[in-house]
Design an enzyme around this catalytic site. Sequence first.
Site, PDB file in Angstrom:
ATOM      1  CG  ASN A 172       8.404  -1.265   1.035  1.00 39.78           C
ATOM      2  OD1 ASN A 172       7.720  -1.288   2.061  1.00 39.78           O
ATOM      3  ND2 ASN A 172       9.010  -0.158   0.616  1.00 39.78           N
ATOM      4  NE  ARG A 199       3.552   7.206   1.560  1.00 42.52           N
ATOM      5  CZ  ARG A 199       3.795   5.980   1.995  1.00 42.52           C
ATOM      6  NH1 ARG A 199       4.288   5.060   1.175  1.00 42.52           N
ATOM      7  NH2 ARG A 199       3.548   5.651   3.236  1.00 42.52           N
ATOM      8  N   PRO A 206       0.788  -1.228   0.000  1.00 41.78           N
ATOM      9  CG  PRO A 206      -0.846  -1.537   1.625  1.00 41.78           C
ATOM     10  CD  PRO A 206       0.389  -2.150   1.056  1.00 41.78           C
ATOM     11  CG  ASN A 207      -0.456   4.327   1.017  1.00 36.66           C
ATOM     12  OD1 ASN A 207      -1.379   4.793   0.353  1.00 36.66           O
ATOM     13  ND2 ASN A 207      -0.627   3.847   2.235  1.00 36.66           N
ATOM     14  NE  ARG A 249       9.083   7.445   8.754  1.00 38.49           N
ATOM     15  CZ  ARG A 249       8.200   7.122   7.807  1.00 38.49           C
ATOM     16  NH1 ARG A 249       8.429   6.057   7.038  1.00 38.49           N
ATOM     17  NH2 ARG A 249       7.128   7.856   7.622  1.00 38.49           N
ATOM     18  CD  GLU A 302      10.694  -6.022   7.389  1.00 41.14           C
ATOM     19  OE1 GLU A 302      11.228  -6.929   8.077  1.00 41.14           O
ATOM     20  OE2 GLU A 302      10.057  -5.079   7.878  1.00 41.14           O
ATOM     21  CG  HIS A 351      10.756  -1.007   5.480  1.00 45.08           C
ATOM     22  ND1 HIS A 351       9.412  -1.070   5.221  1.00 45.08           N
ATOM     23  CD2 HIS A 351      11.049  -2.054   6.272  1.00 45.08           C
ATOM     24  CE1 HIS A 351       8.899  -2.121   5.849  1.00 45.08           C
ATOM     25  NE2 HIS A 351       9.876  -2.737   6.490  1.00 45.08           N
ATOM     26  CB  ALA A 393       1.154   0.933   6.762  1.00 47.32           C
ATOM     27  CE1 TYR A 412       8.326   5.946   3.237  1.00 47.29           C
ATOM     28  CE2 TYR A 412       6.732   7.746   3.017  1.00 47.29           C
ATOM     29  CZ  TYR A 412       7.190   6.620   3.671  1.00 47.29           C
ATOM     30  OH  TYR A 412       6.517   6.153   4.776  1.00 47.29           O
TER      31      TYR A 412
HETATM   32  C1  DQA Z   1       7.799   2.017   4.174  1.00 50.41           C
HETATM   33  C2  DQA Z   1       7.753   2.317   5.674  1.00 50.41           C
HETATM   34  C3  DQA Z   1       6.367   2.044   6.241  1.00 50.41           C
HETATM   35  O1  DQA Z   1       6.345   2.348   7.625  1.00 50.41           O
HETATM   36  C4  DQA Z   1       5.334   2.895   5.541  1.00 50.41           C
HETATM   37  O2  DQA Z   1       4.045   2.599   6.023  1.00 50.41           O
HETATM   38  C5  DQA Z   1       5.408   2.781   4.065  1.00 50.41           C
HETATM   39  C6  DQA Z   1       6.718   2.758   3.422  1.00 50.41           C
HETATM   40  C7  DQA Z   1       9.150   2.388   3.552  1.00 50.41           C
HETATM   41  O3  DQA Z   1       9.440   1.911   2.453  1.00 50.41           O
HETATM   42  O4  DQA Z   1       9.907   3.168   4.140  1.00 50.41           O
HETATM   43  O5  DQA Z   1       4.396   2.794   3.381  1.00 50.41           O
HETATM   44  O6  DQA Z   1       7.604   0.615   4.001  1.00 50.41           O
END
Ligand code: DQA
Length: 145
Positions: free
Chosen positions: A76, A20, A12-13, A109, A100, A102, A79, A25
């Site tokens: 990735n 964003r 997501p996102n 954070r 995993e 990020h 959230a 990011y």
């Molecule tokens: C993320 C970190 C997560 O906490 C966040 O919700 C994201 C992006 C990152 O790539 O830094 O959506 O996974």
Amino acid sequence: MKTGKILVLNGPNLNMVGVREPAVYGNKNLESINSTVYSYAAGMKINCEFFQTNCEGELIDKIHSVYKEYDGCIINAGALTHYSYAVRDAIAAVDKPFIEVHLSNVDAREDFRKVSVIGPVCVGSISGFGVNSYLLAVNAMRDLI
Ligand code: DQA
């Protein structure tokens, strides 16, 4: 040299990266990140396929597909990383290496980001290096597939 096929999964996102919160990011969009990862992996004779979804169920379906279709997966989960036991169980169900990643340093954070429910079922976690988090994961994957 080894060859293999891996899936790079974004949750997501992550489709909004580039616009964003660029201070967190970065300025690169997902297409540009994926293209950098694709070329880097191709240099190691690893073929990467990419998938992004904002839906938890779709992410789980794609994790399941790793069982038959891929040698490993870089994920990735956005959230969902922090609370989705369903994503955690999907990874645990698939006997292939998952890493995993990020973009941001989740440990630096908010407190809720310091918890990863998927970390314990992945081979390892890489966070805080922007696009390089994915490249470091490709490098690590090379020895796992
Ligand atoms: C993320 C970190 C997560 O906490 C966040 O919700 C994201 C992006 C990152 O790539 O830094 O959506 O996974």
